[in-house]
Design an enzyme around this catalytic site. Sequence first.
Site, short mmCIF file in Angstrom:
data_model
loop_
_atom_site.label_atom_id
_atom_site.label_comp_id
_atom_site.label_asym_id
_atom_site.label_seq_id
_atom_site.Cartn_x
_atom_site.Cartn_y
_atom_site.Cartn_z
CB VAL A 176 -182.63 -68.66 6.11
CG1 VAL A 176 -182.44 -69.47 7.38
CG2 VAL A 176 -182.87 -67.19 6.46
CB THR B 159 -179.26 -71.27 19.83
OG1 THR B 159 -178.96 -69.96 20.29
CG2 THR B 159 -178.86 -72.29 20.87
CB SER B 160 -178.23 -67.56 15.69
OG SER B 160 -178.58 -66.90 14.51
CB CYS B 161 -181.53 -69.73 11.73
SG CYS B 161 -182.55 -70.99 12.50
CB ILE B 162 -178.04 -65.65 10.91
CG1 ILE B 162 -179.50 -65.44 10.59
CG2 ILE B 162 -177.16 -64.85 9.98
CD1 ILE B 162 -179.89 -65.73 9.17
#
Lengths: 177, 103
Positions: free
Chosen positions: A39, B100-103
């Site tokens: 991530v 706003t997603s981390c992916i």
Amino acid sequence: MKVTDDKPVKAKENEDLALKKVCIICAKGAIEDVYASLVMANGAVMEGIEASLFFTFFGLDAITKKRMNKLHTGTLGNPAMRMPGGVPFPSLLGLLPGVEAGVSTMMMKQMEALDIPPVDEFLDMITAGGGEVYACKLGTDMFKLKKEDLCDHVKDIITIGQFYELAAGDRTQIIFT
Amino acid sequence: MGQINIAGQMIDINDEGYLTDAKQWNQDVASELAKEEGIDLTDTHMELIKFLRENFESGSELTIRKVGKSGIVDIKGFYQLFPKKPLKLASRISGIPKPTSCI
């Protein structure tokens, strides 16, 4: 509301201070350890930050063809482990055959629901963005792994000295997960 | 909060340069914002922008993986179309909020 013709892009002013490169070390092979590294690496390339991923010791599972999509999370010795619904996970339950595999499958399902891909696809995404993947020389020697045992994302097997060379330059951070 | 004048239209944007009202967006706005970033919009860019706006309207969270599975472009191609910060850049040009997603 202020009316202005200037480009009010505050982010631009901070560009000279932004991180330029991250070198991420993944030394553990549990789902949560590997995904923390993935991530962070993917997040870096998506921000225009160069990313090098260095896998060593048990982290090598994440780039070993046979194992990369079969990672587990440990069900023993993890006080934060919970049953669905939030009830504490009884430690002894983690000993039973199949429990670790079941918990791991469930974790992967939960992540898939959040659009977090399996390990091989995640590495595809990171390398598509220019991120680089390396294996540790010492670790591969120790686990008797050859380049052909590792997935195609791996650019090279390198020493710790070469890793530090990669990390050269200002605005670089080394992250150990 | 501020406003910029694009093709004679006042557009509301936030401190980071994202449109605060996706309805104020049109193709001229996209071209102008893209030009600021040194991008000339092609048909593929426009197709992706349409995809991003539809995704936003559907209320679902945007991830780079979704773009890769859109059938319009693969992830490598996405980085080429919108260099460096593909998801943020494409969102800004599409007139939708910062992802706003981390992916």
